[in-house]
Design an enzyme around this catalytic site. Sequence first.
Site, PDB file in Angstrom:
ATOM      1  N   HIS A 212       0.796  -1.228   0.000  1.00  0.00           N
ATOM      2  CA  HIS A 212       0.000   0.000   0.000  1.00  0.00           C
ATOM      3  C   HIS A 212       0.827   1.276   0.000  1.00  0.00           C
ATOM      4  O   HIS A 212       0.273   2.364  -0.013  1.00  0.00           O
ATOM      5  CB  HIS A 212      -0.971   0.026   1.190  1.00  0.00           C
ATOM      6  CG  HIS A 212      -0.286   0.173   2.513  1.00  0.00           C
ATOM      7  ND1 HIS A 212       0.259  -0.887   3.179  1.00  0.00           N
ATOM      8  CD2 HIS A 212      -0.042   1.247   3.279  1.00  0.00           C
ATOM      9  CE1 HIS A 212       0.802  -0.483   4.305  1.00  0.00           C
ATOM     10  NE2 HIS A 212       0.645   0.821   4.396  1.00  0.00           N
TER      11      HIS A 212
HETATM   12  C1  UD1 Z   1      -2.479   5.480   5.454  1.00  0.00           C
HETATM   13  C2  UD1 Z   1      -1.198   6.041   6.082  1.00  0.00           C
HETATM   14  C3  UD1 Z   1      -0.090   5.002   5.992  1.00  0.00           C
HETATM   15  C4  UD1 Z   1      -0.534   3.689   6.609  1.00  0.00           C
HETATM   16  C5  UD1 Z   1      -1.826   3.234   5.952  1.00  0.00           C
HETATM   17  C6  UD1 Z   1      -2.318   1.997   6.661  1.00  0.00           C
HETATM   18  C7  UD1 Z   1      -0.768   8.465   5.912  1.00  0.00           C
HETATM   19  C8  UD1 Z   1      -0.030   9.497   5.187  1.00  0.00           C
HETATM   20  N1  UD1 Z   1      -0.742   7.221   5.361  1.00  0.00           N
HETATM   21  O1  UD1 Z   1      -2.239   5.260   4.078  1.00  0.00           O
HETATM   22  O2  UD1 Z   1       1.051   5.465   6.691  1.00  0.00           O
HETATM   23  O3  UD1 Z   1       0.476   2.733   6.407  1.00  0.00           O
HETATM   24  O4  UD1 Z   1      -2.825   4.259   6.100  1.00  0.00           O
HETATM   25  O5  UD1 Z   1      -3.203   1.254   5.925  1.00  0.00           O
HETATM   26  O6  UD1 Z   1      -1.361   8.728   6.923  1.00  0.00           O
HETATM   27  N2  UD1 Z   1      -9.648   4.649   1.395  1.00  0.00           N
HETATM   28  C9  UD1 Z   1     -10.764   3.849   1.376  1.00  0.00           C
HETATM   29  N3  UD1 Z   1     -11.373   3.566   2.566  1.00  0.00           N
HETATM   30  C10 UD1 Z   1     -10.928   4.041   3.754  1.00  0.00           C
HETATM   31  C11 UD1 Z   1      -9.802   4.855   3.767  1.00  0.00           C
HETATM   32  C12 UD1 Z   1      -9.170   5.139   2.563  1.00  0.00           C
HETATM   33  O7  UD1 Z   1     -11.202   3.408   0.334  1.00  0.00           O
HETATM   34  O8  UD1 Z   1     -11.534   3.726   4.800  1.00  0.00           O
HETATM   35  C13 UD1 Z   1      -8.993   4.954   0.098  1.00  0.00           C
HETATM   36  C14 UD1 Z   1      -9.318   6.352  -0.385  1.00  0.00           C
HETATM   37  O9  UD1 Z   1      -9.391   6.289  -1.774  1.00  0.00           O
HETATM   38  C15 UD1 Z   1      -8.094   7.148   0.019  1.00  0.00           C
HETATM   39  C16 UD1 Z   1      -6.982   6.108  -0.103  1.00  0.00           C
HETATM   40  O10 UD1 Z   1      -7.572   4.882   0.290  1.00  0.00           O
HETATM   41  O11 UD1 Z   1      -7.879   8.272  -0.793  1.00  0.00           O
HETATM   42  C17 UD1 Z   1      -5.788   6.408   0.772  1.00  0.00           C
HETATM   43  O12 UD1 Z   1      -6.174   6.567   2.145  1.00  0.00           O
HETATM   44  P1  UD1 Z   1      -5.258   7.405   3.167  1.00  0.00           P
HETATM   45  O13 UD1 Z   1      -5.737   7.269   4.548  1.00  0.00           O
HETATM   46  O14 UD1 Z   1      -5.080   8.796   2.636  1.00  0.00           O
HETATM   47  O15 UD1 Z   1      -3.845   6.724   3.008  1.00  0.00           O
HETATM   48  P2  UD1 Z   1      -3.437   5.202   3.052  1.00  0.00           P
HETATM   49  O16 UD1 Z   1      -2.823   4.859   1.734  1.00  0.00           O
HETATM   50  O17 UD1 Z   1      -4.544   4.366   3.554  1.00  0.00           O
HETATM   51  N1  UDP Z   2      -3.432  -5.941   8.729  1.00  0.00           N
HETATM   52  C1  UDP Z   2      -4.671  -6.553   8.832  1.00  0.00           C
HETATM   53  N2  UDP Z   2      -5.313  -6.942   7.692  1.00  0.00           N
HETATM   54  C2  UDP Z   2      -4.764  -6.760   6.458  1.00  0.00           C
HETATM   55  C3  UDP Z   2      -3.495  -6.140   6.366  1.00  0.00           C
HETATM   56  C4  UDP Z   2      -2.865  -5.726   7.521  1.00  0.00           C
HETATM   57  O1  UDP Z   2      -5.175  -6.762   9.933  1.00  0.00           O
HETATM   58  O2  UDP Z   2      -5.405  -7.139   5.459  1.00  0.00           O
HETATM   59  C5  UDP Z   2      -2.771  -5.496   9.977  1.00  0.00           C
HETATM   60  C6  UDP Z   2      -1.385  -6.035  10.212  1.00  0.00           C
HETATM   61  O3  UDP Z   2      -1.429  -7.279  10.877  1.00  0.00           O
HETATM   62  C7  UDP Z   2      -0.778  -4.956  11.094  1.00  0.00           C
HETATM   63  C8  UDP Z   2      -1.400  -3.689  10.547  1.00  0.00           C
HETATM   64  O4  UDP Z   2      -2.576  -4.091   9.865  1.00  0.00           O
HETATM   65  O5  UDP Z   2      -1.196  -5.143  12.449  1.00  0.00           O
HETATM   66  C9  UDP Z   2      -0.459  -3.007   9.605  1.00  0.00           C
HETATM   67  O6  UDP Z   2      -1.120  -1.977   8.976  1.00  0.00           O
HETATM   68  P1  UDP Z   2      -0.720  -1.432   7.522  1.00  0.00           P
HETATM   69  O7  UDP Z   2       0.108  -2.434   6.802  1.00  0.00           O
HETATM   70  O8  UDP Z   2      -1.976  -0.965   6.898  1.00  0.00           O
HETATM   71  O9  UDP Z   2       0.119  -0.118   7.894  1.00  0.00           O
HETATM   72  P2  UDP Z   2       1.637   0.159   8.258  1.00  0.00           P
HETATM   73  O10 UDP Z   2       2.030  -0.754   9.361  1.00  0.00           O
HETATM   74  O11 UDP Z   2       2.442  -0.014   7.007  1.00  0.00           O
HETATM   75  O12 UDP Z   2       1.639   1.597   8.653  1.00  0.00           O
END
Ligand code: UD1
Ligand code: UDP
Length: 380
Positions: A212
Amino acid sequence: MMKLLSVVGARPNFMKIGPIIDALKGLPEVEHCLVHSGQHYDELLSGNFFADLGLPKPDVNLQAGSGSHAVQTAEIMKRIEPVLLDYKPQMVLVVGDVNSTIAAALTAVKLGIGVAHIEAGLRSFDMTMPEEINRKLTDAISSLLFVTEQSGVENLKHEGVPAEKVFLVGNVMIDCLLRHRELAAGSPILDQLGMRQKNGSGCRPYGVLTLHRPSNVDDPKILQGILEAVSALSVELPVFFPVHPRTRKNIENFGLLRYLASATEGGRGIVPLDPLGYLDFLSLNDRARIVLTDSGGVQEETTVLGVPCLTLRENTERPATVEHGSNQVVGVDSDRILAAAQSILRKPAPPLQRPPLWDGQAAPRIVAILREHLQRRDLA
Ligand code: UD1
Ligand code: UDP
């Protein structure tokens, strides 16, 4: 009275705050308010985790939602300010490195409220990562910095953070894992995916993929290269891929759906899944032969599970997972990923090692330090 307010917003925040909430339970002098920023809002990225982890319903949901970095961060700041003014916490607790973390910390500190940062000090030294910016800024304005690994202590020292603010306490995400591992073993996911051996003697070998990071999934060439490598690997064993919504959208937009197996292929190829709940994902990782990921948290979890992990990035802010654990940082070159993965499959899994203090007791250590800090401040 110790009045605390914690902020969560995105998926990896929920497992970090859970152990803190548990450690605060039963302390009569503690009043705690849980705020959800609404950064993640889908059930699959948020609601399910409250159920899986037994978290209390947030006292406040700011419903800030998605947006550009500026929009999302500003929206959270605007919406949390009145909550802080109204609740008047002595300390705001923030976790990790997401936009909700810096937004809450910055708003609190400008109101004169102290900030405690849980998972402080990690550095990838890559300022193109939004999380690296969030980490550095949050650490710079926090009054208590709780660190998961020794590298974090050294990074903060180099940045001139006074040693009396910095506490090496271990890893709350690992507290959460150790507390839920047994429960996760009861998840039906391996049966649902057809990975359980018919005679009950164990599991068929499989891999797990998560992606991601914007640097991987927002760039069509890099995303294609990774999928090509994992697709080649999936000839040897099925690879389950719980797909983050950002990644799913891009796979569709970049025309890369051909790399994903269809439901009729019976657990062969790269098998796309919806994002999994915590217990299902933990169960899947626990029995995996190999995990390929760009997640921060998954690098830590595989270390403790002793599952070989390939980090599909050029760097890691969590070097303890490489020094003590099963993690290898392989970058995003397709040939390199495939070669590293094949080499893992030909060797026995590495011996299990854990970084110091990743023992399931980080949250009680944090709460003890918080109590002492606030009591001392009250007396001063
Ligand atoms: C965010 C965090 C990242 C973390 C990740 C965990 C920041 C800058 N990034 O990234 O560090 O590792 O979460 O998963 O804070 N969206 C949905 N449903 C939701 C939320 C988001 O569909 O409930 C989609 C939307 O299109 C959105 C995109 O995902 O624009 C990105 O969401 P966002 O929270 O901005 O960043 P992540 O890539 O999820
Ligand atoms: N995780 C989860 N389901 C998924 C993918 C990740 O429960 O399908 C959990 C994972 O075990 C860990 C956390 O989400 O506890 C990590 O989050 P993510 O990879 O979204 O973010 P990051 O750690 O890179 O910020």
